[in-house]
Motif scaffolding. Structure first.
Motif, PDB file in Angstrom:
ATOM      1  N   LEU A 188       0.986  -5.238   7.807  1.00 38.21           N
ATOM      2  CA  LEU A 188       1.447  -4.613   6.154  1.00 38.21           C
ATOM      3  C   LEU A 188       2.960  -3.636   6.269  1.00 38.21           C
ATOM      4  CD1 LEU A 188       1.819  -5.885   3.711  1.00 38.21           C
ATOM      5  CD2 LEU A 188      -0.410  -4.332   3.050  1.00 38.21           C
ATOM      6  N   LEU A 189       3.108  -3.780   6.120  1.00 39.59           N
ATOM      7  CA  LEU A 189       4.148  -2.462   6.032  1.00 39.59           C
ATOM      8  C   LEU A 189       4.803  -2.427   4.738  1.00 39.59           C
ATOM      9  CD1 LEU A 189       7.400  -3.621   8.367  1.00 39.59           C
ATOM     10  CD2 LEU A 189       5.584  -2.210   9.134  1.00 39.59           C
ATOM     11  N   VAL A 190       4.902  -1.063   4.805  1.00 41.51           N
ATOM     12  CA  VAL A 190       4.994  -0.399   3.112  1.00 41.51           C
ATOM     13  C   VAL A 190       5.661   1.179   3.301  1.00 41.51           C
ATOM     14  CG1 VAL A 190       3.605   0.714   1.309  1.00 41.51           C
ATOM     15  CG2 VAL A 190       1.779  -1.032   2.916  1.00 41.51           C
ATOM     16  N   GLU A 191       6.562   0.828   2.611  1.00 40.11           N
ATOM     17  CA  GLU A 191       8.111   2.042   2.697  1.00 40.11           C
ATOM     18  C   GLU A 191       9.185   2.134   1.680  1.00 40.11           C
ATOM     19  OE1 GLU A 191      10.747   4.980   3.684  1.00 40.11           O
ATOM     20  OE2 GLU A 191       9.002   4.246   4.794  1.00 40.11           O
ATOM     21  N   ASP A 192       8.684   2.676   1.377  1.00 39.92           N
ATOM     22  CA  ASP A 192      10.158   2.988  -0.194  1.00 39.92           C
ATOM     23  C   ASP A 192      11.737   2.667   0.541  1.00 39.92           C
ATOM     24  OD1 ASP A 192      10.101   5.514   1.297  1.00 39.92           O
ATOM     25  OD2 ASP A 192      11.039   5.883  -1.000  1.00 39.92           O
ATOM     26  N   GLN A 193      11.638   3.275   1.846  1.00 39.20           N
ATOM     27  CA  GLN A 193      13.344   3.021   2.098  1.00 39.20           C
ATOM     28  C   GLN A 193      13.373   1.679   3.187  1.00 39.20           C
ATOM     29  OE1 GLN A 193      14.589   6.719   4.821  1.00 39.20           O
ATOM     30  NE2 GLN A 193      12.870   7.663   3.617  1.00 39.20           N
ATOM     31  N   VAL A 250       3.331  -9.712   7.887  1.00 37.12           N
ATOM     32  CA  VAL A 250       2.438 -10.578   6.918  1.00 37.12           C
ATOM     33  C   VAL A 250       2.895 -10.033   5.439  1.00 37.12           C
ATOM     34  CG1 VAL A 250       0.811 -11.854   8.342  1.00 37.12           C
ATOM     35  CG2 VAL A 250       0.758  -9.948   6.555  1.00 37.12           C
ATOM     36  N   GLY A 251       3.891  -8.742   5.153  1.00 33.50           N
ATOM     37  CA  GLY A 251       4.598  -8.355   3.896  1.00 33.50           C
ATOM     38  C   GLY A 251       5.383  -7.510   3.929  1.00 33.50           C
ATOM     39  N   MET A 252       5.931  -7.001   3.290  1.00 33.19           N
ATOM     40  CA  MET A 252       6.371  -5.451   3.157  1.00 33.19           C
ATOM     41  C   MET A 252       6.560  -5.303   1.556  1.00 33.19           C
ATOM     42  SD  MET A 252       9.792  -5.788   6.045  1.00 33.19           S
ATOM     43  CE  MET A 252      10.888  -6.840   5.062  1.00 33.19           C
ATOM     44  N   ASN A 264       6.494   0.479  -2.155  1.00 33.01           N
ATOM     45  CA  ASN A 264       4.975   1.710  -2.933  1.00 33.01           C
ATOM     46  C   ASN A 264       4.109   1.412  -2.654  1.00 33.01           C
ATOM     47  OD1 ASN A 264       4.284   0.362  -5.609  1.00 33.01           O
ATOM     48  ND2 ASN A 264       7.163   0.581  -6.006  1.00 33.01           N
ATOM     49  N   GLY A 265       2.360   2.137  -3.113  1.00 40.92           N
ATOM     50  CA  GLY A 265       1.492   1.823  -2.585  1.00 40.92           C
ATOM     51  C   GLY A 265       1.033   1.088  -3.792  1.00 40.92           C
ATOM     52  N   GLU A 266       1.492   0.746  -4.877  1.00 38.94           N
ATOM     53  CA  GLU A 266       1.314  -0.101  -5.776  1.00 38.94           C
ATOM     54  C   GLU A 266       1.373  -1.730  -5.088  1.00 38.94           C
ATOM     55  OE1 GLU A 266       1.643  -1.082 -10.816  1.00 38.94           O
ATOM     56  OE2 GLU A 266       2.953   0.224  -9.435  1.00 38.94           O
ATOM     57  N   GLU A 267       2.683  -1.770  -4.895  1.00 36.60           N
ATOM     58  CA  GLU A 267       2.479  -3.636  -4.037  1.00 36.60           C
ATOM     59  C   GLU A 267       2.040  -3.708  -3.570  1.00 36.60           C
ATOM     60  OE1 GLU A 267       6.776  -3.666  -3.016  1.00 36.60           O
ATOM     61  OE2 GLU A 267       7.446  -3.035  -5.505  1.00 36.60           O
ATOM     62  N   ALA A 268       1.937  -2.073  -2.511  1.00 36.52           N
ATOM     63  CA  ALA A 268       1.342  -2.768  -1.391  1.00 36.52           C
ATOM     64  C   ALA A 268      -0.819  -3.519  -1.616  1.00 36.52           C
ATOM     65  CB  ALA A 268       0.700  -1.652  -0.247  1.00 36.52           C
ATOM     66  N   THR A 269      -0.555  -2.848  -2.858  1.00 35.72           N
ATOM     67  CA  THR A 269      -2.523  -3.090  -3.084  1.00 35.72           C
ATOM     68  C   THR A 269      -2.300  -4.556  -3.109  1.00 35.72           C
ATOM     69  OG1 THR A 269      -2.072  -2.193  -4.910  1.00 35.72           O
ATOM     70  CG2 THR A 269      -3.295  -1.053  -3.723  1.00 35.72           C
ATOM     71  N   VAL A 328      -1.834  -1.685   8.342  1.00 31.72           N
ATOM     72  CA  VAL A 328      -1.007  -1.079   6.757  1.00 31.72           C
ATOM     73  C   VAL A 328      -0.117  -0.062   7.649  1.00 31.72           C
ATOM     74  CG1 VAL A 328      -1.195  -0.512   4.813  1.00 31.72           C
ATOM     75  CG2 VAL A 328      -2.462  -2.349   4.934  1.00 31.72           C
ATOM     76  N   ILE A 329       0.519  -0.182   7.629  1.00 29.33           N
ATOM     77  CA  ILE A 329       1.692   1.418   8.448  1.00 29.33           C
ATOM     78  C   ILE A 329       2.508   0.652   7.353  1.00 29.33           C
ATOM     79  CG2 ILE A 329       3.658   1.613   9.753  1.00 29.33           C
ATOM     80  CD1 ILE A 329       3.324  -0.222  11.620  1.00 29.33           C
ATOM     81  N   MET A 330       2.074   2.422   6.859  1.00 28.11           N
ATOM     82  CA  MET A 330       2.757   2.908   5.096  1.00 28.11           C
ATOM     83  C   MET A 330       2.958   4.663   5.469  1.00 28.11           C
ATOM     84  SD  MET A 330       0.335   2.590   1.561  1.00 28.11           S
ATOM     85  CE  MET A 330      -1.175   2.965   2.444  1.00 28.11           C
ATOM     86  N   ASP A 331       4.227   4.909   4.447  1.00 23.03           N
ATOM     87  CA  ASP A 331       4.577   5.388   4.591  1.00 23.03           C
ATOM     88  C   ASP A 331       3.605   7.235   3.385  1.00 23.03           C
ATOM     89  OD1 ASP A 331       6.808   7.997   4.235  1.00 23.03           O
ATOM     90  OD2 ASP A 331       8.040   6.825   2.619  1.00 23.03           O
TER      91      ASP A 331
END
Length: 223
Positions: free
Chosen positions: A5-10, A30-32, A35-40, A51-54
């Motif tokens: 799961l990729l979590v990055e605002d850029q 499996v998902g992008m 922000n953290g809220e969307e990630a959860t 989870v790869i997260m900024d």
């Protein structure tokens, strides 16, 4: 198959990482999220392995999201990404439960290797983050001046307390004038002590002394 799961605002960076992972046979994005809220929310559906997260994101940042994910999905692995290795971020991120801390400047091979390593229950750190942690561990276990004294004694170099104070201040870049002010001595007295340091260390210049002390304190053995 390792699900990511990729979590990055850029968006550009997010899609770039997606494109890289898409070329690897044993990984699947499996998902992008931005922000953290969307990630959860996405985690509920995707049940990703990694989870790869900024860290720096709007609404819910990477640290808060990591805490939430680890509380609700104990088996998930989290790799935090940031532009710069900052001491506070590293400590806070690892304390939140992150399994990795990498800089965004890493290359493709390192990213793919890090994902596999974290999947195999290893902790991955950028070189910069590892250096910061190593320095902190040394600083916690030993006061740097005490450490310097131990290293010198191991070399059979015995300095007086005043000589040790001056050596430590020199190592940290203090001028003779500043050393004199800190130790409440005259600059002439400081010069005399430094001359004695040259003799005891068998060195000829201030630079040689500083280089020697810095190299000595950076050695891996702290006994």
């Amino acid at each position: 198959m390792i699900s990511v799961l990729l979590v990055e605002d850029q968006q550009l960076f997010r899609e770039g990482v997606h494109a890289l992972i898409a070329t690897v046979d044993d990984m699947d994005v499996v998902g992008m999220a931005s922000n953290g809220e969307e990630a959860t929310q996405l985690m509920k559906k995707s049940q990703a392995d990694i989870v790869i997260m900024d860290i720096h994101m709007p609404n819910v940042d990477g640290i808060k999201a990591t805490i939430h994910l680890k509380d609700n999905y104990p088996s998930v692995k989290v790799i935090l990404l940031t532009t710069f290795a900052e001491e506070d971020l590293i400590i806070t991120g690892l304390a939140a439960g992150a399994d990795g801390f990498l800089l965004k400047s890493l290359d493709r091979a390192r990213l793919i290797r890090s994902i596999r390593d974290v999947y195999d229950d290893q902790v991955v750190l950028s070189g910069e983050a590892a250096k910061i942690l190593a320095t902190m561990i040394v600083d916690i276990k030993y006061n740097k001046k005490d450490l310097l004294e131990k290293k010198l004694v191991n070399r059979n170099i015995n300095l007086s307390n005043r000589e040790l104070d001056i050596a430590y201040l020199m190592m940290n870049g203090s001028t003779n004038k500043l050393i004199a002010q800190k130790l409440f001595l005259s600059e002439g007295t400081i010069k005399n002590y430094i001359s004695e340091l040259y003799n005891k260390l068998n060195l000829r210049s201030r630079k040689d002394v500083i280089d020697f002390l810095l190299e000595l304190i950076s050695k891996k053995s702290y006994r």
